[in-house]
Enzyme design. Structure first.
Site, short mmCIF file in Angstrom:
data_model
loop_
_atom_site.label_atom_id
_atom_site.label_comp_id
_atom_site.label_asym_id
_atom_site.label_seq_id
_atom_site.Cartn_x
_atom_site.Cartn_y
_atom_site.Cartn_z
NE ARG A 138 109.05 37.80 77.34
CZ ARG A 138 108.50 39.01 77.23
NH1 ARG A 138 107.18 39.15 77.24
NH2 ARG A 138 109.25 40.09 77.12
N PRO A 154 100.34 46.20 69.91
CG PRO A 154 100.14 48.52 70.09
CD PRO A 154 99.77 47.24 70.77
CB SER A 211 102.17 49.14 65.23
OG SER A 211 102.98 50.27 65.11
CE1 TYR A 226 104.25 55.04 69.66
CE2 TYR A 226 104.38 54.11 67.47
CZ TYR A 226 104.65 54.03 68.82
OH TYR A 226 105.31 52.95 69.32
CG HIS A 229 106.60 51.45 74.33
ND1 HIS A 229 105.65 52.32 73.88
CD2 HIS A 229 107.21 50.97 73.22
CE1 HIS A 229 105.68 52.38 72.56
NE2 HIS A 229 106.61 51.56 72.13
CE LYS A 244 100.98 49.26 73.88
NZ LYS A 244 102.31 49.84 73.61
CB THR A 282 101.09 54.67 71.96
OG1 THR A 282 100.55 53.41 71.57
CG2 THR A 282 102.36 54.44 72.77
C1 LIG Z 1 109.62 45.31 68.45
C2 LIG Z 1 108.59 46.08 69.19
C3 LIG Z 1 107.92 47.10 68.53
C4 LIG Z 1 106.93 47.83 69.21
N1 LIG Z 1 106.22 48.78 68.53
C5 LIG Z 1 105.22 49.43 69.16
C6 LIG Z 1 104.39 50.34 68.45
O1 LIG Z 1 104.57 50.55 67.26
N2 LIG Z 1 103.40 50.97 69.14
C7 LIG Z 1 103.17 50.75 70.48
O2 LIG Z 1 102.27 51.35 71.07
N3 LIG Z 1 103.94 49.87 71.17
C8 LIG Z 1 104.93 49.21 70.56
N4 LIG Z 1 105.67 48.29 71.24
C9 LIG Z 1 105.32 48.00 72.63
C10 LIG Z 1 104.27 46.89 72.71
O3 LIG Z 1 103.02 47.31 72.24
C11 LIG Z 1 104.06 46.38 74.14
O4 LIG Z 1 103.78 47.48 74.98
C12 LIG Z 1 105.27 45.63 74.71
O5 LIG Z 1 105.90 44.87 73.71
C13 LIG Z 1 104.80 44.73 75.84
O6 LIG Z 1 105.85 44.07 76.42
P1 LIG Z 1 106.30 42.57 76.05
O7 LIG Z 1 107.02 42.68 74.76
O8 LIG Z 1 107.18 42.19 77.18
O9 LIG Z 1 105.04 41.73 75.93
C14 LIG Z 1 106.66 47.56 70.58
C15 LIG Z 1 107.35 46.53 71.23
C16 LIG Z 1 108.30 45.80 70.54
C17 LIG Z 1 109.00 44.68 71.27
#
Ligand SMILES: Cc1cc2nc3c(=O)[nH]c(=O)nc-3n(C[C@H](O)[C@H](O)[C@H](O)COP(=O)(O)O)c2cc1C
Length: 382
Positions: free
Chosen positions: A310, A77, A106, A129, A275, A251, A155
């Site tokens: 990646r 998300p 999300s 959340y 996160h 999460k 989360t």
């Molecule tokens: C721009 C952005 C917004 C995110 N928003 C949320 C969110 O709204 N809720 C959530 O649980 N995690 C959020 N995350 C965390 C992602 O769900 C995830 O845990 C994380 O991006 C994984 O790492 P990676 O970007 O290296 O794949 C966000 C991550 C990014 C990069």
């Protein structure tokens, strides 16, 4: 589109986006040690391939949370995606449906719960959340249930927002605050600025009913972080379990004891996550946190992992260490921010192609054949 790697999609996104938006997506907390270490942890794992194993047919289908998925991947998300590409949530959700993998929406998305269900039908998970207005979150969870979402993700790693200094430096906030610095930034990225003008500034539509004082965050990119409820605890999770009839996952788990507690409380899955390095600086890399969690709950629940994926080979390594699947955050976001749905599809194509190639080169013909026997664990034969 011509991109051979997620790194190239990242560069393409960087070219197209204003500095502030790119850094919001790309950045992490404080000195970004965890952000870097998530990726570096994959680099520390070495493979020990089997040869002469007839890999002419490789099958990537697998079960995630007990249901078939085209790949051992799911979309993590991510909030505020519409700032990167108008309709970006839908673009990624449709790409996920095309590959037959789960998509997580999300709660701070820029597309509504119902619209995603109508326009991108597939395996849908909803991420919540907990806000200080607890009932608001329960209302959204009810909407996700009514719209047919298969699973709910709570989360747990945002009791407060992480300190994301790139956002402070670039004046990035949601909702946008127009400062001279970011106006100049927007003006120097005309393709992005025009597309935003055409579609209107995106809104966190699912949060439209949250009290205005909680929404008007200042100097805060993690838009819900300020209204997040730091008193969230296991009791609240128990209430969620009682109310949500579908699959439930937590999460942001990094410890085996927390994973065991979530499963004992009735969760069908845990997501090993920090996160994406955006919350607690110096939190352990997710790949390093994975093995003890798999040992604690892997036989009873689904263990998913995100953070730093990646390459398709990164997914392979997490699976070899016991994850049922990995989730992609930035990898698919970079694609969507570079080229909308075409870019999101490209990101999944790249990861899928790399995963298949890694399987073939390692002698694994199915996801079930990926295991610790394909990892180099030093000279000790154990
Ligand atoms: C721009 C952005 C917004 C995110 N928003 C949320 C969110 O709204 N809720 C959530 O649980 N995690 C959020 N995350 C965390 C992602 O769900 C995830 O845990 C994380 O991006 C994984 O790492 P990676 O970007 O290296 O794949 C966000 C991550 C990014 C990069």
């Amino acid at each position: 589109m011509r991109a051979f790697s997620i790194a190239q999609l990242r560069q393409a996104a960087q070219r197209r986006l204003p500095r502030s938006v790119f850094n919001f997506i790309d950045g992490g907390a404080e000195d970004e040690r965890t952000l870097r270490d998530n990726c570096a942890a994959f680099g520390r794992v070495r493979l020990l391939p089997k040869v002469l194993n007839d890999v002419s047919n490789v099958q990537t289908k697998t079960l995630i949370l007990g249901k078939e998925s085209g790949l051992p991947l799911a979309i993590a998300p991510t909030g505020a995606v519409g700032f990167g590409w108008p309709g970006g949530d839908l673009a990624i959700a449709r790409a996920a449906a095309r590959f037959g993998i789960p998509y997580s929406l999300s709660m701070s998305a820029t597309t509504s719960i119902e619209r995603i269900a109508e326009e991108a039908p597939g395996r849908l998970w909803f991420q919540a959340y907990f806000l200080k207005q607890r009932d608001y979150t329960f209302g959204l969870i009810e909407r996700a249930r009514a719209a047919g979402y298969e699973a709910l993700i709570v989360t747990a790693d945002v009791p407060v927002g992480g300190k994301r200094e790139r956002d402070y430096r670039t004046d990035f906030t949601v909702p946008f605050r127009y400062t001279p610095k970011n106006l100049l930034d927007f003006a120097s990225h005309p393709a992005w600025a025009l597309s935003q003008l055409r579609h209107g500034m995106p809104k966190l539509v699912n949060l439209a009913g949250v009290a205005p004082e909680a929404r008007s965050t200042s100097a805060l990119a993690s838009s819900v972080a300020r209204s997040n409820d730091p008193s969230l605890d296991w009791e609240v999770l128990k209430r969620v379990r009682d109310r949500w009839p579908g699959k439930l996952m937590v999460k942001g788990i990094l410890r085996a004891d927390d994973a065991a507690r979530a499963v004992a409380l009735g969760c069908e899955g845990v997501i090993v996550s920090n996160h994406g390095g955006r919350q607690l600086e110096s939190a352990v890399a997710t790949l390093d946190a994975l093995p003890p969690i798999v040992r604690a709950v892997g036989s009873k629940a689904a263990v998913l992992l995100d953070g730093g994926v990646r390459r398709g080979g990164d997914a392979f390594k997490a699976l070899a260490l016991g994850a049922q699947a990995v989730m992609t955050g930035r990898a698919t976001l970079y694609g969507a921010c570079a080229a909308g749905s075409e870019g999101a599809v490209r990101a999944l194509d790249i990861l899928s192609d790399e995963l298949v190639r890694t399987m073939q080169l390692c002698g694994a013909r199915s996801i079930g054949e990926i295991g610790p026997q394909l990892l180099f664990q030093g000279e000790d034969p154990k």
